[in-house]
Design a protein around this motif. Sequence first.
Motif, PDB file in Angstrom:
ATOM      1  N   GLN A  15     -10.165  10.231  -4.871  1.00  0.00           N
ATOM      2  CA  GLN A  15      -9.495  10.243  -3.565  1.00  0.00           C
ATOM      3  C   GLN A  15     -10.052   9.125  -2.677  1.00  0.00           C
ATOM      4  OE1 GLN A  15     -10.106  13.880  -1.400  1.00  0.00           O
ATOM      5  NE2 GLN A  15      -8.293  13.573  -0.139  1.00  0.00           N
ATOM      6  N   ALA A  16     -11.368   8.994  -2.631  1.00  0.00           N
ATOM      7  CA  ALA A  16     -11.997   7.959  -1.807  1.00  0.00           C
ATOM      8  C   ALA A  16     -11.669   6.562  -2.336  1.00  0.00           C
ATOM      9  CB  ALA A  16     -13.509   8.177  -1.741  1.00  0.00           C
ATOM     10  N   LEU A  17     -11.652   6.392  -3.658  1.00  0.00           N
ATOM     11  CA  LEU A  17     -11.275   5.097  -4.232  1.00  0.00           C
ATOM     12  C   LEU A  17      -9.835   4.750  -3.903  1.00  0.00           C
ATOM     13  CD1 LEU A  17     -12.977   5.059  -7.742  1.00  0.00           C
ATOM     14  CD2 LEU A  17     -13.361   3.438  -5.877  1.00  0.00           C
ATOM     15  N   LEU A  18      -8.961   5.747  -3.945  1.00  0.00           N
ATOM     16  CA  LEU A  18      -7.559   5.517  -3.593  1.00  0.00           C
ATOM     17  C   LEU A  18      -7.442   5.037  -2.148  1.00  0.00           C
ATOM     18  CD1 LEU A  18      -4.574   5.650  -4.372  1.00  0.00           C
ATOM     19  CD2 LEU A  18      -4.585   8.029  -3.613  1.00  0.00           C
ATOM     20  N   VAL A  19      -8.180   5.671  -1.256  1.00  0.00           N
ATOM     21  CA  VAL A  19      -8.169   5.253   0.151  1.00  0.00           C
ATOM     22  C   VAL A  19      -8.691   3.817   0.263  1.00  0.00           C
ATOM     23  CG1 VAL A  19      -9.283   5.643   2.392  1.00  0.00           C
ATOM     24  CG2 VAL A  19      -8.271   7.558   1.153  1.00  0.00           C
ATOM     25  N   SER A  20      -9.754   3.499  -0.464  1.00  0.00           N
ATOM     26  CA  SER A  20     -10.300   2.139  -0.432  1.00  0.00           C
ATOM     27  C   SER A  20      -9.260   1.122  -0.865  1.00  0.00           C
ATOM     28  CB  SER A  20     -11.518   2.019  -1.358  1.00  0.00           C
ATOM     29  OG  SER A  20     -12.603   2.735  -0.845  1.00  0.00           O
ATOM     30  N   TYR A  21      -8.526   1.425  -1.912  1.00  0.00           N
ATOM     31  CA  TYR A  21      -7.529   0.476  -2.404  1.00  0.00           C
ATOM     32  C   TYR A  21      -6.290   0.418  -1.523  1.00  0.00           C
ATOM     33  CZ  TYR A  21     -10.294  -1.066  -6.229  1.00  0.00           C
ATOM     34  OH  TYR A  21     -11.297  -1.658  -6.953  1.00  0.00           O
ATOM     35  N   ILE A  22      -5.969   1.489  -0.849  1.00  0.00           N
ATOM     36  CA  ILE A  22      -4.878   1.441   0.132  1.00  0.00           C
ATOM     37  C   ILE A  22      -5.276   0.541   1.296  1.00  0.00           C
ATOM     38  CG2 ILE A  22      -3.616   2.808   1.853  1.00  0.00           C
ATOM     39  CD1 ILE A  22      -3.569   5.084  -0.259  1.00  0.00           C
ATOM     40  N   VAL A  23      -6.520   0.709   1.777  1.00  0.00           N
ATOM     41  CA  VAL A  23      -7.031  -0.156   2.855  1.00  0.00           C
ATOM     42  C   VAL A  23      -7.038  -1.603   2.380  1.00  0.00           C
ATOM     43  CG1 VAL A  23      -9.101  -0.723   4.206  1.00  0.00           C
ATOM     44  CG2 VAL A  23      -8.372   1.660   3.987  1.00  0.00           C
ATOM     45  N   THR A  24      -7.464  -1.839   1.143  1.00  0.00           N
ATOM     46  CA  THR A  24      -7.469  -3.198   0.587  1.00  0.00           C
ATOM     47  C   THR A  24      -6.064  -3.794   0.603  1.00  0.00           C
ATOM     48  OG1 THR A  24      -9.337  -2.680  -0.852  1.00  0.00           O
ATOM     49  CG2 THR A  24      -8.009  -4.599  -1.448  1.00  0.00           C
ATOM     50  N   GLY A  25      -5.090  -3.035   0.130  1.00  0.00           N
ATOM     51  CA  GLY A  25      -3.710  -3.520   0.084  1.00  0.00           C
ATOM     52  C   GLY A  25      -3.174  -3.880   1.454  1.00  0.00           C
ATOM     53  N   ILE A  26      -3.414  -2.997   2.417  1.00  0.00           N
ATOM     54  CA  ILE A  26      -2.930  -3.242   3.786  1.00  0.00           C
ATOM     55  C   ILE A  26      -3.587  -4.494   4.365  1.00  0.00           C
ATOM     56  CG2 ILE A  26      -2.957  -2.349   6.154  1.00  0.00           C
ATOM     57  CD1 ILE A  26      -2.637   0.479   4.860  1.00  0.00           C
ATOM     58  N   LEU A  27      -4.911  -4.585   4.209  1.00  0.00           N
ATOM     59  CA  LEU A  27      -5.622  -5.735   4.788  1.00  0.00           C
ATOM     60  C   LEU A  27      -5.276  -7.043   4.079  1.00  0.00           C
ATOM     61  CD1 LEU A  27      -9.123  -4.174   5.560  1.00  0.00           C
ATOM     62  CD2 LEU A  27      -7.258  -4.673   7.157  1.00  0.00           C
ATOM     63  N   LEU A  28      -5.046  -6.998   2.769  1.00  0.00           N
ATOM     64  CA  LEU A  28      -4.623  -8.214   2.064  1.00  0.00           C
ATOM     65  C   LEU A  28      -3.242  -8.656   2.514  1.00  0.00           C
ATOM     66  CD1 LEU A  28      -5.924  -7.678  -1.579  1.00  0.00           C
ATOM     67  CD2 LEU A  28      -6.714  -9.376   0.092  1.00  0.00           C
ATOM     68  N   LEU A  29      -2.379  -7.692   2.813  1.00  0.00           N
ATOM     69  CA  LEU A  29      -1.062  -8.028   3.347  1.00  0.00           C
ATOM     70  C   LEU A  29      -1.194  -8.724   4.704  1.00  0.00           C
ATOM     71  CD1 LEU A  29       1.097  -5.936   1.583  1.00  0.00           C
ATOM     72  CD2 LEU A  29       2.199  -6.520   3.712  1.00  0.00           C
ATOM     73  N   VAL A  30      -2.047  -8.177   5.561  1.00  0.00           N
ATOM     74  CA  VAL A  30      -2.293  -8.791   6.876  1.00  0.00           C
ATOM     75  C   VAL A  30      -2.852 -10.203   6.700  1.00  0.00           C
ATOM     76  CG1 VAL A  30      -3.733  -8.647   8.962  1.00  0.00           C
ATOM     77  CG2 VAL A  30      -2.589  -6.596   8.097  1.00  0.00           C
ATOM     78  N   LEU A  31      -3.798 -10.360   5.765  1.00  0.00           N
ATOM     79  CA  LEU A  31      -4.369 -11.682   5.516  1.00  0.00           C
ATOM     80  C   LEU A  31      -3.307 -12.654   5.000  1.00  0.00           C
ATOM     81  CD1 LEU A  31      -6.930 -13.443   5.481  1.00  0.00           C
ATOM     82  CD2 LEU A  31      -7.295 -12.671   3.129  1.00  0.00           C
ATOM     83  N   ALA A  32      -2.417 -12.183   4.151  1.00  0.00           N
ATOM     84  CA  ALA A  32      -1.345 -13.041   3.631  1.00  0.00           C
ATOM     85  C   ALA A  32      -0.425 -13.501   4.758  1.00  0.00           C
ATOM     86  CB  ALA A  32      -0.547 -12.301   2.570  1.00  0.00           C
ATOM     87  N   VAL A  33      -0.112 -12.605   5.682  1.00  0.00           N
ATOM     88  CA  VAL A  33       0.728 -12.976   6.825  1.00  0.00           C
ATOM     89  C   VAL A  33       0.005 -13.999   7.691  1.00  0.00           C
ATOM     90  CG1 VAL A  33       1.746 -12.120   8.980  1.00  0.00           C
ATOM     91  CG2 VAL A  33       2.063 -10.841   6.847  1.00  0.00           C
TER      92      VAL A  33
END
Length: 123
Positions: A15-33
């Motif tokens: 569960q915690a790893l899933l949250v970490s990877y969701i945060v990673t995905g969101i932040l990588l999207l922001v960085l890409a923008v």
Amino acid sequence: MRVKGQKSGVMRIFQALLVSYIVTGILLLVLAVLLYKLNLDKGKVTAGITGIYVVSAFAGGFLIGKLQKVRKFIWGLILGMLYFLLLVLVSVGVYHTLQGDTMQIVTTLILCAAGGMLGGMLS
């Protein structure tokens, strides 16, 4: 004996790893923008990715600390190291080799482990 409704340690880690990877995905999207809009140079993108690793490991460490309630910093450290391990496995799966030199890989491991441990301690 486990009480009904109680989550196992393994499920909490997932569960915690899933949250970490969701945060990673969101932040990588922001960085890409930001990269698209601001034409960031390679140094800033690399710093952003490193920051994303630390923040994501921190978020997972914080959550696992809240879920486990005992030895939070150890659970956070474990979570940070597992987060790093999954990053390496994905990198090897996609590129069929490790990206970066040994020093960068070790530094990333330390940052992920420290971020997870800090999250666990502050939970």
